[in-house]
Design an enzyme around this catalytic site. Structure first.
Site, short mmCIF file in Angstrom:
data_model
loop_
_atom_site.label_atom_id
_atom_site.label_comp_id
_atom_site.label_asym_id
_atom_site.label_seq_id
_atom_site.Cartn_x
_atom_site.Cartn_y
_atom_site.Cartn_z
N ASP A 1 0.83 -1.21 0.00
CA ASP A 1 0.00 0.00 0.00
C ASP A 1 0.86 1.26 0.00
O ASP A 1 1.98 1.25 0.50
CB ASP A 1 -0.92 -0.04 1.23
CG ASP A 1 -2.12 0.88 1.10
OD1 ASP A 1 -2.31 1.47 0.02
OD2 ASP A 1 -2.86 1.02 2.08
N ASN B 1 1.38 3.43 -2.84
CA ASN B 1 1.96 3.85 -4.13
C ASN B 1 1.50 5.24 -4.53
O ASN B 1 2.29 6.08 -4.94
CB ASN B 1 1.56 2.88 -5.25
CG ASN B 1 2.17 1.51 -5.09
OD1 ASN B 1 3.04 1.32 -4.24
ND2 ASN B 1 1.73 0.56 -5.89
N ARG C 1 0.20 7.68 -2.63
CA ARG C 1 0.68 8.74 -1.73
C ARG C 1 2.17 9.02 -1.94
O ARG C 1 2.62 10.15 -1.87
CB ARG C 1 0.40 8.36 -0.27
CG ARG C 1 -1.01 8.68 0.16
CD ARG C 1 -1.38 7.98 1.44
NE ARG C 1 -1.62 6.57 1.20
CZ ARG C 1 -1.73 5.66 2.16
NH1 ARG C 1 -1.56 6.01 3.41
NH2 ARG C 1 -1.98 4.41 1.87
N ARG D 1 -0.13 9.42 -9.81
CA ARG D 1 -0.19 8.18 -9.01
C ARG D 1 0.51 7.01 -9.67
O ARG D 1 1.14 6.18 -9.00
CB ARG D 1 -1.65 7.78 -8.76
CG ARG D 1 -2.45 8.74 -7.91
CD ARG D 1 -3.90 8.28 -7.83
NE ARG D 1 -4.02 6.90 -7.38
CZ ARG D 1 -3.97 6.54 -6.11
NH1 ARG D 1 -3.83 7.44 -5.18
NH2 ARG D 1 -4.07 5.26 -5.78
N HIS E 1 3.01 3.29 -8.82
CA HIS E 1 2.82 1.88 -9.18
C HIS E 1 4.04 1.34 -9.93
O HIS E 1 4.46 0.21 -9.73
CB HIS E 1 1.58 1.73 -10.06
CG HIS E 1 0.30 2.09 -9.36
ND1 HIS E 1 0.03 1.69 -8.07
CD2 HIS E 1 -0.78 2.82 -9.75
CE1 HIS E 1 -1.16 2.15 -7.70
NE2 HIS E 1 -1.67 2.85 -8.70
N SER F 1 -7.31 -5.72 -5.82
CA SER F 1 -8.43 -6.27 -5.05
C SER F 1 -9.73 -6.15 -5.84
O SER F 1 -9.81 -5.40 -6.81
CB SER F 1 -8.56 -5.52 -3.72
OG SER F 1 -9.06 -4.22 -3.95
N LEU G 1 10.22 -21.36 -4.70
CA LEU G 1 9.31 -20.38 -4.11
C LEU G 1 8.01 -20.39 -4.90
O LEU G 1 8.05 -20.48 -6.13
CB LEU G 1 9.96 -18.97 -4.18
CG LEU G 1 9.04 -17.76 -3.93
CD1 LEU G 1 8.57 -17.73 -2.48
CD2 LEU G 1 9.78 -16.45 -4.24
N ARG H 1 -5.30 -2.15 8.59
CA ARG H 1 -6.50 -2.92 8.23
C ARG H 1 -6.08 -4.15 7.45
O ARG H 1 -5.00 -4.20 6.89
CB ARG H 1 -7.38 -2.11 7.27
CG ARG H 1 -8.07 -0.94 7.81
CD ARG H 1 -9.03 -0.39 6.74
NE ARG H 1 -8.31 0.24 5.64
CZ ARG H 1 -7.89 1.49 5.65
NH1 ARG H 1 -8.10 2.25 6.69
NH2 ARG H 1 -7.24 1.97 4.61
N SER I 1 -8.31 -5.33 5.01
CA SER I 1 -8.90 -5.03 3.69
C SER I 1 -9.30 -6.27 2.88
O SER I 1 -8.95 -6.37 1.69
CB SER I 1 -7.95 -4.15 2.88
OG SER I 1 -7.76 -2.92 3.52
N GLU J 1 0.49 -13.43 12.19
CA GLU J 1 1.06 -12.29 12.90
C GLU J 1 1.03 -11.08 11.96
O GLU J 1 1.39 -11.20 10.79
CB GLU J 1 2.53 -12.58 13.28
CG GLU J 1 2.70 -13.72 14.27
CD GLU J 1 2.16 -13.39 15.66
OE1 GLU J 1 2.18 -12.21 16.05
OE2 GLU J 1 1.72 -14.33 16.35
C1 FPP Z 1 -1.78 0.20 -3.38
O1 FPP Z 1 -1.34 1.53 -3.42
C2 FPP Z 1 -1.29 -0.53 -4.52
C3 FPP Z 1 -2.07 -1.11 -5.50
C4 FPP Z 1 -3.53 -1.02 -5.50
C5 FPP Z 1 -1.46 -1.83 -6.63
C6 FPP Z 1 -0.28 -2.68 -6.32
C7 FPP Z 1 0.51 -2.83 -7.55
C8 FPP Z 1 1.86 -2.79 -7.64
C9 FPP Z 1 2.75 -2.70 -6.48
C10 FPP Z 1 2.54 -2.83 -8.96
C11 FPP Z 1 2.17 -3.94 -9.87
C12 FPP Z 1 2.38 -5.29 -9.31
C13 FPP Z 1 2.93 -6.31 -9.98
C14 FPP Z 1 2.86 -7.65 -9.39
C15 FPP Z 1 3.61 -6.14 -11.25
P1 FPP Z 1 -2.43 2.67 -3.56
O2 FPP Z 1 -2.57 3.01 -4.98
O3 FPP Z 1 -3.68 2.25 -2.86
O4 FPP Z 1 -1.75 3.85 -2.80
P2 FPP Z 1 -2.47 4.96 -1.92
O5 FPP Z 1 -3.17 4.24 -0.80
O6 FPP Z 1 -1.34 5.81 -1.44
O7 FPP Z 1 -3.41 5.68 -2.82
#
Ligand code: FPP
Length: 239
Positions: free
Chosen positions: A16, A18, A20, A29, A33, A61, A127, A190, A192, A203
């Site tokens: 979480d 990315n 911010r 944003r 990512h 999600s 893995l 959370r 989520s 844990e």
């Molecule tokens: C949450 O940050 C992140 C996501 C919803 C996407 C996760 C994706 C990646 C890390 C990159 C792609 C993954 C792979 C496997 C190639 P957010 O956008 O909710 O951030 P925020 O809460 O700060 O808005």
């Protein structure tokens, strides 16, 4: 210092922060990512080199479908790019890729790519890298219930046989142990809707660090913290 004999078998991560992270830098944003995907590569490598056999990442999600079209498009192109580039590498490193979630929610080309990625890496023994995509814990439980009801209706199963071990066989994670450790970045505390059945005794480790800033050192810190915990699973510790 990490004790190699007391590592978790399964680490789950909610990546979480990315958005911010990017906002903090005055960037769109999606830059968060992009950086986040680079961090994924590093953490996968570290997990493998430590000898932890299962890593599950919450990549998209069920709720994330409500994000703006543009952001979803970017995330899916990032996923495709990641798979195209990384699958040969994963295969070589004996890392099995597994996808959990409602993959039929995705477009045909992504579904085909996911299938290809799983097939290419199916022999990986070092893995299991599990990507949660269009995943929701409640949806997973309801899906299991539907499947079980189908078996009962066909007369293949009697309701008295529906015990925990049987129920698990109908979850996406049927061939995996429950997570020992959940890490969530960005300061949110959370779960989520992530692996809610499987995390009954997991844990939890929360860090304020945003996912794009999550380093190997931060990962080790989380693992060290895990090793300081006493896990009793509802028992007392006099044995
Ligand atoms: C949450 O940050 C992140 C996501 C919803 C996407 C996760 C994706 C990646 C890390 C990159 C792609 C993954 C792979 C496997 C190639 P957010 O956008 O909710 O951030 P925020 O809460 O700060 O808005």
């Amino acid at each position: 210092m990490l004790d190699p004999d007391r590592l978790p078998r399964h680490v789950a991560i909610i990546m979480d922060g990315n958005g911010r992270w990017a906002k903090q830098r005055g960037l769109p944003r999606v830059y968060g990512h992009k950086k986040g995907a680079e961090v994924v590569k590093k953490i996968v490598q570290k997990t493998r080199s430590l000898g932890i056999p299962y890593l599950t990442l919450y990549a998209f999600s069920k709720e994330n479908w409500q994000r703006p079209e543009k952001e979803k498009k970017f995330l899916f192109s990032l996923l495709k790019e990641y798979l195209k580039k990384e699958v040969p590498e994963l295969r070589q490193q004996e890392i099995r890729l597994k996808v959990i979630g409602d993959r039929e929610d995705f477009s045909q080309d992504i579904q085909e790519m996911l299938e290809w990625a799983e097939k290419e890496t199916e022999k990986g023994k070092k893995l299991t890298l599990c990507l949660a995509l269009s995943y929701g814990g409640r949806a997973e439980i309801l899906r299991a219930v539907r499947l079980i009801c189908g078996e009962v209706k066909k007369g293949k199963l009697d309701p008295s046989e529906i015990k925990e071990e049987l129920f698990r066989k109908f979850l996406y994670t049927a061939d995996m142990p429950d997570p020992d450790l959940l890490i969530r970045t960005s300061g949110e505390m959370r779960i989520s809707n992530f692996l809610i059945f499987q995390m009954a005794y997991t844990e939890f480790y929360f860090t304020p660090v945003y996912w794009p800033d999550f380093t190997e050192e931060e990962y080790i810190k989380a693992l060290e913290d895990f090793q300081r915990r006493e896990r009793r699973f509802g028992r007392i510790n006099e044995f």
